[in-house]
Design an enzyme around this catalytic site. Structure first.
Site, PDB file in Angstrom:
ATOM      1  CG  HIS A  22      24.110 -13.088 -29.223  1.00 45.27           C
ATOM      2  ND1 HIS A  22      24.179 -13.286 -27.859  1.00 45.27           N
ATOM      3  CD2 HIS A  22      22.809 -13.238 -29.557  1.00 45.27           C
ATOM      4  CE1 HIS A  22      22.965 -13.536 -27.393  1.00 45.27           C
ATOM      5  NE2 HIS A  22      22.110 -13.509 -28.401  1.00 45.27           N
ATOM      6  CE  LYS A 167      17.079 -16.039 -24.362  1.00 47.69           C
ATOM      7  NZ  LYS A 167      15.923 -15.477 -25.081  1.00 47.69           N
ATOM      8  CE  LYS A 169      19.082 -16.831 -28.276  1.00 49.56           C
ATOM      9  NZ  LYS A 169      17.704 -16.601 -28.724  1.00 49.56           N
ATOM     10  CG  ASP A 198      15.225 -18.951 -27.295  1.00 46.23           C
ATOM     11  OD1 ASP A 198      14.409 -19.718 -27.850  1.00 46.23           O
ATOM     12  OD2 ASP A 198      15.452 -17.807 -27.709  1.00 46.23           O
ATOM     13  CD  GLU A 224      12.590 -17.337 -25.581  1.00 44.29           C
ATOM     14  OE1 GLU A 224      12.443 -16.523 -26.520  1.00 44.29           O
ATOM     15  OE2 GLU A 224      13.389 -17.147 -24.633  1.00 44.29           O
ATOM     16  CG  ASP A 249      10.428 -15.168 -29.221  1.00 45.50           C
ATOM     17  OD1 ASP A 249       9.733 -14.211 -29.628  1.00 45.50           O
ATOM     18  OD2 ASP A 249      11.675 -15.149 -29.274  1.00 45.50           O
ATOM     19  CE  LYS A 273      12.297 -11.733 -29.246  1.00 43.70           C
ATOM     20  NZ  LYS A 273      12.822 -12.646 -30.296  1.00 43.70           N
ATOM     21  CD  GLU A 327      15.269 -12.452 -23.698  1.00 45.17           C
ATOM     22  OE1 GLU A 327      15.529 -12.610 -24.908  1.00 45.17           O
ATOM     23  OE2 GLU A 327      15.022 -13.397 -22.924  1.00 45.17           O
TER      24      GLU A 327
END
Length: 373
Positions: A22, A167, A169, A198, A224, A249, A273, A327
C-alpha cells in the site's frame, strides 16, 4: 453490581501482512503494525483499542513503538484503579500528563468504550447515542500498480459489488506524470464509479495551482489535502478556485483545527479519523464543529485493523455528521484475519456487527501468530 475498576492495561504489537503493498506519497508498506491495548476490569471483562498510524511516523509523528511506550509508562498509571465508565475524567487526566499523542490516546479511549459497553451488555454505539443506521458506504483505495492493472482492479470491485467509489494516492511521482496517470483511470471508470485523489500534503502551491484544475476538468470528484497541513491559506485559495470539493486531512486533528478551516473556507469536507482525533469522544467534538459550520465529514482511515475499524464504524453509524461516506477498508487490505468472525462488507458498504462492545471477537491464535517477537 459489576466491578468496573480497571485492574490491568496490556499492550501488544502486531505486524499484519497485506494483500499487496500500500503506497503513500512518501512511503509504502507490505505489512501494517498495530498496537493492541487491552483494558481489563475486576470482573475479568476486557475491552480492546487499537493504536495505528498509516504507514509509520511519517504521517503524524507517532509509531506503534512510541504509542506503546507512552501508554505503558504514562497512561497506565492514570488508568489502573479507575472505573471504565469514568472515560471523561480519565481522558482529561491523561491530557494533563501527555500532550498530543492522539493516536495513542485513541487506543485507550476505544478500549475504555469497549470494556464499559461489554460490562453493560450493550454495543459501543449505545454509549454514543445509538445507531441511526446499520451500514456505511466504503471507498476503496487503489494500488500503485501500472494503470491497466489499477483499472482492472477497480472494475473487478465494481463487478463484484464490493465498491463503487475509488481513491488514488498522488504525490510520489512527477506531478505531470501523476496527473496523466490519474486522468487515464478516471476516463476508464467514467460512468461506472467516482474517482478521488489524495496528495498527502506533498504538493506546493504552484504545483497544485497548475495540476488540480486539470484533475477537476478530467472528472476527478474530490481532492484530498493537496498542500501542507499548516498552510490553511493555500488550501482556502485552492478550495475557492476548484469546482469540486476539497477535503482536509492533515490540516484537521482537533476541534480548533475544524474551526479554523471553517473560518477560512479552507475545505468543504473534513476527513475524520477516530485515530488522529484522539478517540471517539474527541471525534464527536470535531464533527460537531463541522456540522455547525455546514461542512461535510468523511469517515477516514489510518489503515486500521478490525478493532480500530469496528470502532470507527460504530462512531459513523451513531453520528449523522459523518455524511460524506467512509473509507473503512483497512481489514480488506490485510491478508490475515484477526477476528473469529470477519467484519461484513457487501454491496459497497460495511455493515455494523451486533453484540456487546465493538461487536467483534479477536482470534487469539491469530493475534499470537502475528505478535512481534
Amino acid at each position: 453490581m459489576p466491578d468496573l475498576s480497571i485492574v490491568s492495561v496490556e499492550t501488544t504489537i502486531l505486524d499484519v501482512p497485506l494483500i499487496r503493498p500500500h503506497k503513500f506519497a512518501t512511503t509504502s508498506m507490505d505489512a501494517q503494525p498495530l498496537l493492541l491495548v487491552a483494558v481489563t476490569t475486576g470482573d475479568g471483562v476486557t475491552g480492546y483499542g487499537e493504536g495505528v498510524v498509516p504507514g509509520g511516523p511519517w504521517w503524524g509523528g507517532e509509531s506503534v513503538e512510541t504509542m506503546q511506550a507512552v501508554v505503558e509508562r504514562y497512561m497506565t498509571p492514570v488508568l489502573v484503579g479507575r472505573r471504565v465508565d469514568d472515560i471523561t475524567g480519565i481522558m482529561a487526566d491523561i491530557e494533563r500528563v501527555v500532550a498530543a499523542a492522539r493516536f495513542a490516546k485513541a487506543a485507550v479511549d476505544v478500549a475504555l468504550h469497549d470494556a464499559w459497553a461489554r460490562c453493560l451488555g450493550v454495543p459501543v454505539h449505545t454509549l454514543l447515542g445509538g445507531a441511526f443506521r446499520t451500514s456505511v458506504d466504503v471507498t476503496w483505495a487503489l494500488g500503485s500498480a501500472p494503470v491497466e492493472e489499477i483499472i482492472a482492479e477497480a472494475q473487478e470491485k465494481i463487478e463484484t459489488r464490493r465498491h463503487f467509489s475509488f481513491k488514488l494516492k498522488m504525490g510520489a511521482l512527477d506531478p505531470a506524470t501523476d496527473t496523466e496517470r490519474v486522468l487515464r483511470v478516471t476516463e476508464a471508470l467514467a460512468g461506472q464509479a467516482g474517482v478521488r485523489v489524495d496528495v498527502n500534503a506533498r504538493w506546493d502551491r504552484l504545483t497544485a495551482l497548475r495540476h488540480l484544475p486539470e484533475l477537476a476538468d478530467g472528472g476527478v470528484e474530490l481532492i484530498e489535502q493537496p498542500t501542507p497541513g499548516e498552510q490553511l491559506e493555500v488550501l482556502a485559495e485552492l478550495n475557492a478556485l476548484l469546482p469540486i470539493p476539497v477535503m482536509a486531512d492533515e490540516s484537521v486533528h482537533t476541534p480548533h483545527d475544524a474551526l479554523e478551516i471553517a473560518r477560512r473556507g479552507a475545505a468543504d469536507v473534513l476527513a475524520v479519523k477516530t485515530t488522529k482525533c484522539g478517540g471517539l469522544r474527541r471525534s464527536r467534538e470535531v464533527v460537531a464543529v463541522a456540522r455547525a459550520a455546514g461542512l461535510a465529514c468523511h469517515g477516514a482511515t489510518s489503515i486500521e485493523g478490525p478493532i480500530g475499524t469496528a470502532a470507527s464504524l460504530h462512531f459513523a453509524c451513531a453520528d449523522p455528521g459523518i455524511d460524506f461516506g467512509t473509507e473503512l477498508f483497512g481489514p480488506l487490505l490485510f491478508s490475515a484475519e484477526l477476528l473469529q468472525e470477519p467484519l461484513h462488507y457487501a454491496d459497497g458498504r460495511l455493515h455494523l456487527p451486533t453484540g456487546p462492545g465493538l461487536g467483534v471477537e479477536l482470534n487469539m491464535d491469530a493475534v499470537a501468530r502475528w505478535t512481534r517477537k
